[in-house]
Structures are given as C-alpha cells and as structure tokens.
Write a protein that holds these residues in place. Structure first.
Motif, short mmCIF file in Angstrom:
data_model
loop_
_atom_site.label_atom_id
_atom_site.label_comp_id
_atom_site.label_asym_id
_atom_site.label_seq_id
_atom_site.Cartn_x
_atom_site.Cartn_y
_atom_site.Cartn_z
N LEU A 11 68.35 20.80 47.88
CA LEU A 11 68.47 22.42 48.05
C LEU A 11 68.13 22.76 49.47
CD1 LEU A 11 68.62 24.53 46.17
CD2 LEU A 11 66.08 24.70 46.16
N GLY A 12 69.19 23.45 50.18
CA GLY A 12 69.06 23.97 51.41
C GLY A 12 68.70 25.40 51.79
N LEU A 25 72.14 26.75 49.56
CA LEU A 25 73.22 25.98 50.02
C LEU A 25 72.61 24.52 49.18
CD1 LEU A 25 75.51 24.94 51.50
CD2 LEU A 25 73.69 24.52 53.36
N VAL A 26 73.67 24.00 48.48
CA VAL A 26 73.21 22.51 47.82
C VAL A 26 74.15 21.47 48.53
CG1 VAL A 26 73.04 21.33 45.76
CG2 VAL A 26 72.63 23.90 45.83
N ALA A 36 77.71 26.06 47.27
CA ALA A 36 76.68 27.45 47.10
C ALA A 36 76.30 27.65 45.80
CB ALA A 36 77.52 28.58 47.68
N MET A 37 75.16 27.81 45.49
CA MET A 37 74.44 28.15 44.19
C MET A 37 73.75 29.30 44.08
SD MET A 37 71.67 25.66 42.45
CE MET A 37 70.37 26.19 43.66
N GLN A 327 67.65 24.63 57.08
CA GLN A 327 66.17 24.49 57.20
C GLN A 327 65.95 23.86 55.60
OE1 GLN A 327 64.32 25.21 59.82
NE2 GLN A 327 66.56 24.94 60.40
N MET A 328 65.60 22.63 55.52
CA MET A 328 65.90 21.67 54.23
C MET A 328 64.54 20.97 54.04
SD MET A 328 69.55 20.37 54.10
CE MET A 328 69.52 20.26 52.24
N ASN A 329 63.90 21.10 52.93
CA ASN A 329 62.89 20.09 52.63
C ASN A 329 63.55 18.70 52.32
OD1 ASN A 329 61.13 22.16 52.36
ND2 ASN A 329 61.84 22.79 50.23
N LEU A 330 63.71 18.10 53.36
CA LEU A 330 64.15 16.60 53.32
C LEU A 330 63.04 15.45 52.87
CD1 LEU A 330 66.46 16.73 56.21
CD2 LEU A 330 67.26 17.13 54.01
#
Length: 442
Positions: A11-12, A25-26, A36-37, A327-330
């Motif tokens: 999830l972006g 953004l996925v 896109a979600m 900006q992602m939770n990577l």
C-alpha cells in the motif's frame, strides 16, 4: 491496514480523495507494477454500498484507450476496494494555467481524446454526467483517461433511450437542461465537454451556472460577448464557431458529437491559432510506471477477491519539480528503488529551508488569506480549508517530503474546483519565492 495489503502488493501514497473515501497507490513488490485502489469505508459512508455496486457494474464493461480501466473489486470486513488503472500523469486541471489556459495544440489533442472517450461511452449507452477537468486523468503518455463514474448511468438499453431526470454534476459544467429536467444524456455530456475546452483555452470558467441567475451565461445566450469579453476574447473565430454549436442553450439546436469531431478546427492547425496559454515543457524523463498488464494485475484481483516563467508560476521550471517519492511502509528487505515514481504534477516545489521554517512561512501566508483555516498533522502535512470565488468549499493538502537533502512541498487538491486550487497555489508560490530552489536538476 498493513503495508502488505495483498501478498506481494504494498500500500502506497494517497493519490486523491473522492466522495466516499481515498484513492491509494498499490504497488507490486517484485515488479513495481502500480494500480490505483479506491477505499470505501461502509461504516463511515452508509449510503456508499449501492453507489459502489452501480459504479462497478458500469465500469467493468468498458474498454477504451481514453476511459480509465477497471480491474476488479474486493470486499473485506467493512471496506470495499475498487482496483483501477494508475495514471502517473496526474489530473488535466493541473495542466491548465489560471487565466491563461494551455497551448492550443495541446487543448485540441486533449479535446479530441475526450470526445473519443465520450463517443465510446455513449455507444455503450453510458452517460458520465460529471465531465470536468478534475475527473480527467492523464496516463504516462499524456493521454486522457475519463474517470470517476460515481454519477454515471445507463441511458440506452437494447436500442431504447430514456430521458434522465436526476440533477447532478458540477454547476459550471452542467448543461442548462439538467437544471430543468428531464433531459437527453448525449447533448448534456457534450455540453460539459465544451466547457472543458473553454477552460483549457482560457484558464477560466465562462459562468458559475447556466441559468438566468448568471449574467455571464445570459450574455452568451444573446451573443453579446462573442470574441470580446471574458474567456472568449483570446479565442479565434474557428474555435468560437465550434463552441457556439456545442454550447447552444437549446439541446435540440446543439451540434451532435459527430459534427463536432468533423469541425475544421478539430483536424487542422489553423494559421490564426495563437497560444495564449503556457507551453508545457517537453518531458524527456522516462516514467517508471509500467503498463498494467499480465499475470500481476490478474493476481491482485484473484484474491477477490517557451519563456513564460514570469507569468506561469505553477509550471515546472526544473526536472526536480516533477519528482515525488511514494511514501510507503516498506518492509526492511524491500528495495526502495523499486517504488520510486515520477509523476507529472505542477503544484509542488523544493525549498531551501528546514521543515519547521517552511511550515512557519507557509502558515504565515495562509494567515493572510481570507476565510482560510488549516490543521497541521503529526505526519508533516497541512490540510487547508477555504472557499473559492463561488463560495464553494475548497480543501487541499500540503505534504513536506525529504528528498535528496532537500524539502519538497507538495500540494494536492482534495475537494473543490481545480482552477481555484491552482490560483491559491500560484499565490502561495509567489509569496514563498525567496526560499524556493530554482533550477536544481541533479
């Protein structure tokens, strides 16, 4: 939600906001493929379920180069998730300079594509009913994609056409008959396309609404301003002739879509076309957005599961103005390079100061604006709420992002008129000119 939304997909960033929730953004962890979600919280929006069902029923049958591609839907707990084509080019309104418009050749190309998409929708019996620059996205190749089918409906089935009676759309773009009911779908959508063309060529809306309450509209109907006042003063005779047919008050006298497409202005570069709008840069950067295709997209759904810098303040003046990192939770093992995205958007700039000073300077500018309120979040963002010239609500968000030792200040429209949002951005950018980094393309 967890970062690993569906196995192998992360999830972006937030791409935008709609009537019933956010668009995220996925991204595929392995390939970098993006989708896109739409996220709809049914607990928060109790009337959204029926709207989602109707919207997805319409979109799943549509396949056209100028219509946003629908991939599928997933339900989980109290959420509905709609998966759509990701358009890295941003929104059409972002290419329109307030009070200037854009280059005539660009407006003509976008308008051709818009009409092509609308022609296809009508051939499928679908009326969009909310055509405006905010609902027209651009893909990585700068092509129009008609989006947001929340107000769409079927007006023809098995060759039988019905009149519509729902008053919907956005007032400056709706056809006059929509305010009177009932109305035919095709002429009403075409009218909205005509207003989009006016805004692309002039950078202003011709009127607040198409009714006797608005003098600008009344003047247009009696033909007293053609070629002299308002948005019409910068237009050539050719395009004015085209618009006169599209924006005929009586839908029975309105040009049919086929006639509009065959108009001479649509097919040739006329010698009297003058670019009153700004000339957008030629983007030589290769966008990292891959084509949505193949087994990766299927696997997601299977879980169902020129020299105008001094006047065009919002245009990019350096390559850096186009950058936005997701900006992602990577997870720690993920490679951040896979998720770097380049997006064509004009409403951002780099500043040569720290976050605290940038926030202080921005809020000082906001404080000087009339009827402007803001809220600073804990995630280095500011949500600004104000009203536009039509007394309609305007909400936009400002995010501060560290990139390559510099601070990117990124503006995104959440609700309201795109042109009014751009005007606010231009005003803010001029006020912060002394701290904005110019010409740094490293």
């Amino acid at each position: 939600m967890a970062a690993d939304f569906v196995e192998g997909w992360l999830l972006g960033q937030t791409l935008g906001e709609g009537a019933f929730g956010e668009v995220k953004l996925v991204i595929n962890n392995a390939t970098g493929e993006a989708v896109a979600m739409k996220m709809i919280d049914l607990r928060k929006y109790t009337d959204a379920a029926l709207s989602v069902k109707k919207e997805t029923a319409i979109q799943r049958s549509l396949r056209h180069p100028n219509v946003l591609q629908y991939y599928g839907k997933r339900s989980h707990a109290n959420f509905e998730y709609i998966f759509l084509e990701y358009c890295s080019g941003g929104e059409l309104f972002d290419r329109i300079e307030p009070d200037l418009g854009m280059a005539v050749k660009d407006a003509r190309r976008y308008f051709r594509q818009l009409l092509s998409g609308v022609e296809y929708l009508h051939s499928r019996g679908v009326a969009h009913r909310d055509i405006k620059p905010e609902n027209l996205l651009l893909d990585q190749y700068d092509n129009i994609k008609i989006s947001d089918f929340g107000m769409a409906t079927m007006f023809r089935f098995k060759g039988v056409e019905r009149l519509l009676d729902r008053r919907c759309g956005t007032l400056p773009y709706v056809a006059p008959e929509v305010l009177k009911e009932p109305y035919r779908a095709s002429p009403a959508d075409l009218w909205s396309c005509g207003i989009v063309l006016v805004t692309m060529l002039s950078g202003v809306l011709p009127w607040d609404q198409p009714s006797s309450k608005c003098k600008n509209y009344e003047d247009w109907c009696i033909g007293g301003v053609l070629g002299s006042n308002g948005p019409w003063k910068t237009m050539t005779a050719g395009v004015l002739g085209l618009l006169t047919g599209i924006l005929a008050d009586d839908p029975q006298n309105r040009s049919a879509l086929e006639r509009v497409q065959s108009h001479p202005w649509m097919s040739t570069q006329s010698s009297d076309d003058i670019d009153y709008g700004s000339n957008l840069e030629e983007f030589s950067i290769s966008l990292s957005q891959p084509l949505p295709s193949g087994d990766h997209t299927a696997s997601l759904i299977a879980h169902e599961t020129d020299d105008r810098e001094m006047t065009c303040f919002s245009q990019p003046i350096a390559c850096d103005d186009l950058l936005l990192a997701s900006q992602m939770n990577l997870t720690q093992s993920a490679s951040q390079g896979v998720f770097q995205k380049l997006v064509k958007r004009m409403t951002r700039f780099f500043v040569g100061c720290e976050y605290a000073q940038a926030t202080e300077r921005l809020t000082a500018v906001l404080r000087s604006m009339i009827q402007c309120q803001w809220k600073i979040s804990q995630t280095r963002g500011i949500t600004v709420t104000t009203t536009d010239n039509r007394k309609m609500q305007l909400i936009y968000k400002v995010n501060f992002i560290d990139m390559d030792g510099k601070l990117l200040v990124d503006f995104r429209l959440s609700k309201g008129c795109g042109l009014e949002f751009k005007r606010r951005f231009v005003q803010i950018k001029k006020s912060l000119a002394d701290v904005i980094i110019q010409g740094s393309c490293n």
